[in-house]
Design an enzyme around this catalytic site. Structure first.
Site, PDB file in Angstrom:
ATOM      1  N   ILE A 288      39.548  -9.320   3.405  1.00 25.13           N
ATOM      2  CA  ILE A 288      40.665  -8.607   4.033  1.00 25.13           C
ATOM      3  C   ILE A 288      40.194  -7.888   5.300  1.00 25.13           C
ATOM      4  O   ILE A 288      40.785  -8.044   6.355  1.00 25.13           O
ATOM      5  CB  ILE A 288      41.292  -7.575   3.054  1.00 25.13           C
ATOM      6  CG1 ILE A 288      41.754  -8.261   1.757  1.00 25.13           C
ATOM      7  CG2 ILE A 288      42.441  -6.819   3.708  1.00 25.13           C
ATOM      8  CD1 ILE A 288      42.892  -9.237   1.918  1.00 25.13           C
ATOM      9  N   THR A 289      39.152  -7.107   5.184  1.00 24.85           N
ATOM     10  CA  THR A 289      38.618  -6.453   6.384  1.00 24.85           C
ATOM     11  C   THR A 289      37.106  -6.354   6.291  1.00 24.85           C
ATOM     12  O   THR A 289      36.522  -6.353   5.204  1.00 24.85           O
ATOM     13  CB  THR A 289      39.123  -5.006   6.575  1.00 24.85           C
ATOM     14  OG1 THR A 289      38.712  -4.225   5.462  1.00 24.85           O
ATOM     15  CG2 THR A 289      40.614  -4.944   6.752  1.00 24.85           C
ATOM     16  N   GLN A 290      36.500  -6.254   7.457  1.00 26.75           N
ATOM     17  CA  GLN A 290      35.063  -6.105   7.537  1.00 26.75           C
ATOM     18  C   GLN A 290      34.775  -4.855   8.342  1.00 26.75           C
ATOM     19  O   GLN A 290      34.951  -4.835   9.558  1.00 26.75           O
ATOM     20  CB  GLN A 290      34.474  -7.343   8.220  1.00 26.75           C
ATOM     21  CG  GLN A 290      32.996  -7.250   8.446  1.00 26.75           C
ATOM     22  CD  GLN A 290      32.359  -8.619   8.670  1.00 26.75           C
ATOM     23  OE1 GLN A 290      33.043  -9.626   8.841  1.00 26.75           O
ATOM     24  NE2 GLN A 290      31.044  -8.645   8.670  1.00 26.75           N
ATOM     25  N   GLY A 291      34.397  -3.781   7.649  1.00 27.21           N
ATOM     26  CA  GLY A 291      34.076  -2.536   8.355  1.00 27.21           C
ATOM     27  C   GLY A 291      32.606  -2.507   8.714  1.00 27.21           C
ATOM     28  O   GLY A 291      31.882  -3.488   8.519  1.00 27.21           O
ATOM     29  N   ALA A 292      32.168  -1.376   9.245  1.00 24.82           N
ATOM     30  CA  ALA A 292      30.772  -1.238   9.643  1.00 24.82           C
ATOM     31  C   ALA A 292      29.858  -1.247   8.417  1.00 24.82           C
ATOM     32  O   ALA A 292      28.743  -1.751   8.456  1.00 24.82           O
ATOM     33  CB  ALA A 292      30.587   0.051  10.430  1.00 24.82           C
ATOM     34  N   GLU A 293      30.357  -0.708   7.310  1.00 25.20           N
ATOM     35  CA  GLU A 293      29.522  -0.530   6.127  1.00 25.20           C
ATOM     36  C   GLU A 293      29.876  -1.476   4.993  1.00 25.20           C
ATOM     37  O   GLU A 293      29.031  -1.824   4.193  1.00 25.20           O
ATOM     38  CB  GLU A 293      29.673   0.916   5.606  1.00 25.20           C
ATOM     39  CG  GLU A 293      29.176   1.978   6.556  1.00 25.20           C
ATOM     40  CD  GLU A 293      27.662   2.148   6.470  1.00 25.20           C
ATOM     41  OE1 GLU A 293      27.103   1.899   5.392  1.00 25.20           O
ATOM     42  OE2 GLU A 293      27.057   2.516   7.493  1.00 25.20           O
TER      43      GLU A 293
ATOM     44  N   LEU B  14      35.780  -5.778   2.510  1.00 21.21           N
ATOM     45  CA  LEU B  14      36.831  -5.542   1.527  1.00 21.21           C
ATOM     46  C   LEU B  14      37.505  -6.866   1.188  1.00 21.21           C
ATOM     47  O   LEU B  14      38.061  -7.514   2.075  1.00 21.21           O
ATOM     48  CB  LEU B  14      37.823  -4.524   2.103  1.00 21.21           C
ATOM     49  CG  LEU B  14      38.746  -3.736   1.174  1.00 21.21           C
ATOM     50  CD1 LEU B  14      39.807  -4.600   0.537  1.00 21.21           C
ATOM     51  CD2 LEU B  14      37.980  -2.966   0.113  1.00 21.21           C
TER      52      LEU B  14
ATOM     53  N   LYS C 202      35.108  -4.020  -3.059  1.00 18.34           N
ATOM     54  CA  LYS C 202      34.421  -3.458  -1.895  1.00 18.34           C
ATOM     55  C   LYS C 202      32.939  -3.762  -2.030  1.00 18.34           C
ATOM     56  O   LYS C 202      32.284  -3.304  -2.959  1.00 18.34           O
ATOM     57  CB  LYS C 202      34.676  -1.952  -1.856  1.00 18.34           C
ATOM     58  CG  LYS C 202      34.403  -1.320  -0.519  1.00 18.34           C
ATOM     59  CD  LYS C 202      34.947   0.101  -0.465  1.00 18.34           C
ATOM     60  CE  LYS C 202      34.570   0.788   0.829  1.00 18.34           C
ATOM     61  NZ  LYS C 202      35.171   2.127   0.919  1.00 18.34           N
TER      62      LYS C 202
ATOM     63  N   ASP D  46      36.650  11.518   5.575  1.00 16.26           N
ATOM     64  CA  ASP D  46      37.041  10.559   6.626  1.00 16.26           C
ATOM     65  C   ASP D  46      38.551  10.348   6.554  1.00 16.26           C
ATOM     66  O   ASP D  46      39.045   9.231   6.398  1.00 16.26           O
ATOM     67  CB  ASP D  46      36.281   9.241   6.422  1.00 16.26           C
ATOM     68  CG  ASP D  46      36.491   8.246   7.569  1.00 16.26           C
ATOM     69  OD1 ASP D  46      36.879   8.691   8.668  1.00 16.26           O
ATOM     70  OD2 ASP D  46      36.263   7.048   7.361  1.00 16.26           O
TER      71      ASP D  46
HETATM   72  N1  LIG Z   1      42.553  -0.513  -3.121  1.00 15.77           N
HETATM   73  C1  LIG Z   1      42.976  -1.147  -2.032  1.00 15.77           C
HETATM   74  N2  LIG Z   1      44.093  -1.899  -2.068  1.00 15.77           N
HETATM   75  C2  LIG Z   1      44.511  -2.554  -0.959  1.00 15.77           C
HETATM   76  N3  LIG Z   1      43.902  -2.519   0.224  1.00 15.77           N
HETATM   77  C3  LIG Z   1      42.781  -1.788   0.333  1.00 15.77           C
HETATM   78  C4  LIG Z   1      42.261  -1.060  -0.777  1.00 15.77           C
HETATM   79  N4  LIG Z   1      41.145  -0.418  -0.387  1.00 15.77           N
HETATM   80  C5  LIG Z   1      40.993  -0.735   0.921  1.00 15.77           C
HETATM   81  N5  LIG Z   1      41.966  -1.543   1.366  1.00 15.77           N
HETATM   82  C6  LIG Z   1      42.105  -2.086   2.743  1.00 15.77           C
HETATM   83  O1  LIG Z   1      40.820  -2.342   3.269  1.00 15.77           O
HETATM   84  C7  LIG Z   1      40.544  -1.499   4.395  1.00 15.77           C
HETATM   85  C8  LIG Z   1      39.080  -1.057   4.354  1.00 15.77           C
HETATM   86  O2  LIG Z   1      38.811  -0.369   3.133  1.00 15.77           O
HETATM   87  P1  LIG Z   1      38.086   1.035   3.117  1.00 15.77           P
HETATM   88  O3  LIG Z   1      37.908   1.457   1.704  1.00 15.77           O
HETATM   89  O4  LIG Z   1      38.837   1.976   4.020  1.00 15.77           O
HETATM   90  O5  LIG Z   1      36.647   0.683   3.717  1.00 15.77           O
HETATM   91  P2  LIG Z   1      35.907   1.051   5.084  1.00 15.77           P
HETATM   92  O6  LIG Z   1      34.805   1.973   4.664  1.00 15.77           O
HETATM   93  O7  LIG Z   1      35.417  -0.246   5.617  1.00 15.77           O
HETATM   94  O8  LIG Z   1      36.899   1.733   6.001  1.00 15.77           O
HETATM   95  C9  LIG Z   1      41.563  -0.368   4.279  1.00 15.77           C
HETATM   96  O9  LIG Z   1      41.845   0.225   5.521  1.00 15.77           O
HETATM   97  C10 LIG Z   1      42.759  -1.072   3.674  1.00 15.77           C
HETATM   98  O10 LIG Z   1      43.475  -1.786   4.674  1.00 15.77           O
HETATM   99 MG   LIG Z   2      38.462   3.050   5.737  1.00 15.25          MG
END
Ligand SMILES: Nc1ncnc2c1ncn2[C@@H]1O[C@H](COP(=O)(O)OP(=O)(O)O)[C@@H](O)[C@H]1O
Ligand SMILES: [Mg+2]
Length: 267
Positions: free
Chosen positions: A30-35, A38, A53, A162
């Site tokens: 779904i997403t790729q953050g710095a750390e 997901l 995660k 954060d």
């Molecule tokens: N429990 C969840 N259900 C659905 N989407 C999620 C959930 N947790 C995270 N996401 C999606 O993934 C993104 C990144 O997750 P996050 O926990 O914020 O990690 P990061 O440390 O990379 O910011 C979130 O901004 C959201 O869009």
């Molecule tokens: Mg986040």
């Protein structure tokens, strides 16, 4: 690229066994953050979606330190989530984890993060050429729900660390979002606030830490839209009512703002 570095990069792509577990749906990035990465997958049954995660190892970090840091982050995020859930703060439930392998599996939250939902909503309002102030009721109500969620978090002795609009999700209430008219739901700010991303959270009751949480959130709303920032007072008003001692935090926030302003003047 040096050979060791290349190997390290490749190694990082080898996903832990949980990703291939027979009952799990093929994980969708779904997403790729710095750390963290997901993924969306399923837990136990194909009908139960989950968020996975994964914190891959960092090739540039010392391996022992890297493992220790990853373990620490995952365990601390899980601990805080469990505490919040138990105390009735709206957060995803924890399903499973393997801190040594680097992953945490939590409840999937339907809906969208506030940042995206708010931008869509503001854009629609602009496209439809609605005057400023029209429909403000919806914005104000959203702010109220945010203030209440943050207040509940702080009330149980947790600071987020954060608090941005990307770490607040808006989950449609099943009636409106899932069975009803989905198109309409996308264009509203309705739904329940769910706090996510507790990787930097800690247990603290310090006014200073709480005030910094609010300050970060205020800046996040401000960068979305000046209008959103001016409505932030609504977040604070609700927050002030949410627990004993909240008003002291609001006083502290003024100090934190002053410091922030000074810092940005110095550059
Ligand atoms: N429990 C969840 N259900 C659905 N989407 C999620 C959930 N947790 C995270 N996401 C999606 O993934 C993104 C990144 O997750 P996050 O926990 O914020 O990690 P990061 O440390 O990379 O910011 C979130 O901004 C959201 O869009
Ligand atoms: Mg986040």
């Amino acid at each position: 690229m040096k050979t060791e570095t290349k190997q390290a990069v490749n190694k990082q792509r080898v996903l832990p066994p949980v990703f291939q577990y027979p009952s799990a749906a093929v994980p969708l990035l779904i997403t790729q953050g710095a750390e963290a990465l997901l993924y969306r997958s399923t837990y136990l049954l194909p009908s139960i979606p989950c968020a996975l995660k994964y914190r891959p190892s960092k090739p540039y970090r010392h391996p022992i330190l890297d493992v220790r840091l990853t373990k620490h982050r995952i365990l601390s995020e899980a601990r805080v989530l469990v505490k919040c859930k138990r105390e009735g703060v709206p957060v995803p439930a924890v399903y499973a984890l393997d801190e040594a392998a680097g992953w945490l599996m939590i409840e999937w939250i339907e809906g969208e993060v506030v940042r995206i939902r708010l931008n869509e909503w503001l854009k629609r309002r602009k496209d439809e050429d609605l005057a400023e102030g029209v429909d403000d009721e919806q914005l104000l109500e959203l702010m109220t729900r945010v203030g209440s969620a943050v207040g509940r978090l702080h009330a149980v002795g947790v600071v987020h660390g954060d608090l941005t609009t990307s770490n607040l999700m808006l989950r449609p209430r099943s009636r409106e979002g899932l069975n009803g008219d989905l198109g309409a739901a996308v264009n509203t700010l309705e739904g329940d606030i769910v706090l996510i991303d507790f990787g930097l959270a800690s247990q603290s009751q310090a006014d200073e830490d709480r005030a910094v949480d609010l300050y970060v959130l205020e800046r996040a709303f401000g960068s979305t839209h000046p209008r959103a920032e001016s409505l932030f007072g609504e977040v604070l008003r609700e927050y002030g009512k949410s627990f004993k001692g909240a008003n002291v935090v609001l006083k502290k926030l003024e100090e934190v703002r002053m410091r922030g302003r000074k810092r940005s003047m110095i550059g």
